[in-house]
Design an enzyme around this catalytic site. Sequence first.
Site: not given
Ligand code: UD1
Ligand code: UDP
Length: 377
Positions: A204
């Site tokens: 992601h």
């Molecule tokens: C964010 C964090 C990343 C982390 C991840 C965990 C930043 C810069 N990045 O990335 O480090 O690994 O969270 O999962 O803070 N969206 C939805 N529904 C949601 C949330 C997001 O549809 O509930 C979609 C939206 O299109 C949004 C995109 O995902 O624009 C990205 O979401 P965002 O919170 O900006 O960053 P993540 O990629 O989730």
């Molecule tokens: N995770 C989850 N469901 C999923 C994918 C990930 O519960 O479908 C959990 C995973 O076990 C871990 C955390 O989400 O604890 C990691 O989050 P993510 O990969 O979104 O973010 P990152 O760690 O890269 O910031």
Amino acid sequence: MKPAFVFGTRPEIIKLAPVIRAFEERDVKPILIHTGQHYDYEMSKIFLEELELDAIDYHLEVGSGTQAEQTGIAMIKIEKVLMKERPDVTLVQGDTNTVLAGALASVKLKIPVAHVEAGLRSFDRTMPEEINRILADHASEVLFAPTNEAKKNLENEGIREGVYVVGNTIVDAVLQNAEIAERKSKILEKLGLKPKKYIVVTVHRAENTDSKENLEKLVEILEALPIKAIYPMHPRTKNRLKEFGLWERIKKIGNLIITPPLGYLDFLKLQKNARIVMTDSGGVQEESIILNVPCLTLRYNTERPETIKAGGNILVGLEKDRALHYVNKLLNDEDFYKKMASAENPFGDGKAGERIVRILLELYKNGKLRVRSSRFI
Ligand code: UD1
Ligand code: UDP
């Protein structure tokens, strides 16, 4: 003592839950502030329910946006709550935009920031997470480093005071939930999976999903996998695949099951029973070594180098030949598989939450929980 927690994404909920619980066990009721950076049921509420954090005090509904929009709106809304509540300390975890917003809003109100998972560095300043980590660490008064390596990174940037090596709260989370997951989750039956006969994939990160070229490389790797793979897909990735015209192609891969993001119990069970994990996630890299599942990281760097050193994780980038080489080796070379699967967890004993709370209560008692004018006095 009145602590406030600021969080907003899936991994923050998972990794802060053990700290919140440790406070509650000492009859300290923290203020819980959810920015709403993640808002879909399966990216947020499901974790609040599973980890029994349903008593959120403030839902800020920040939502998605550009980097500055999301961070700026979060800062404005967090500041209002902190001004009203005046907590003794603000806890943030990790490297998201929520963390940066929480840390900046708090320190400027002279409310000390405690950063959980401080000192991680990928040494790649093009990643939004790296900027967030560096700035949050420098705004923090108390820095909870998960490992000595993280502590060294802080030292190299001149941060020597207020640093405590406590382990990573992900170990607490896994230990508190793996057994419940094993008992309660029916995910293997639901997806028709046999233990150790499939791969789990999660991708992601912005660097992998925001470019069509990189997403195409990911699809090519998935097309070449020789066994079944399960991919609980982050909404960001799904959106980008559709935008870049790759969605129909990925859906056609016969060996690949794409699911919506899974709850923590289902995901833990899926991970624990996988033969291999392929990921760009930080938390998933950590969990796979804790759960004794070999991890191939689909990135060119990692802020979790301890996992590589321990022998449980290999960086394969988005290089198809390299990725497939290790997948096949892990499937066919039992000695190699066992060696990776038995790598020692470098993230501590699962008591990080308790340590964090103990240290904060002690600092508070001694009048040391405050924003000092300089770190060096
Ligand atoms: C964010 C964090 C990343 C982390 C991840 C965990 C930043 C810069 N990045 O990335 O480090 O690994 O969270 O999962 O803070 N969206 C939805 N529904 C949601 C949330 C997001 O549809 O509930 C979609 C939206 O299109 C949004 C995109 O995902 O624009 C990205 O979401 P965002 O919170 O900006 O960053 P993540 O990629 O989730
Ligand atoms: N995770 C989850 N469901 C999923 C994918 C990930 O519960 O479908 C959990 C995973 O076990 C871990 C955390 O989400 O604890 C990691 O989050 P993510 O990969 O979104 O973010 P990152 O760690 O890269 O910031």
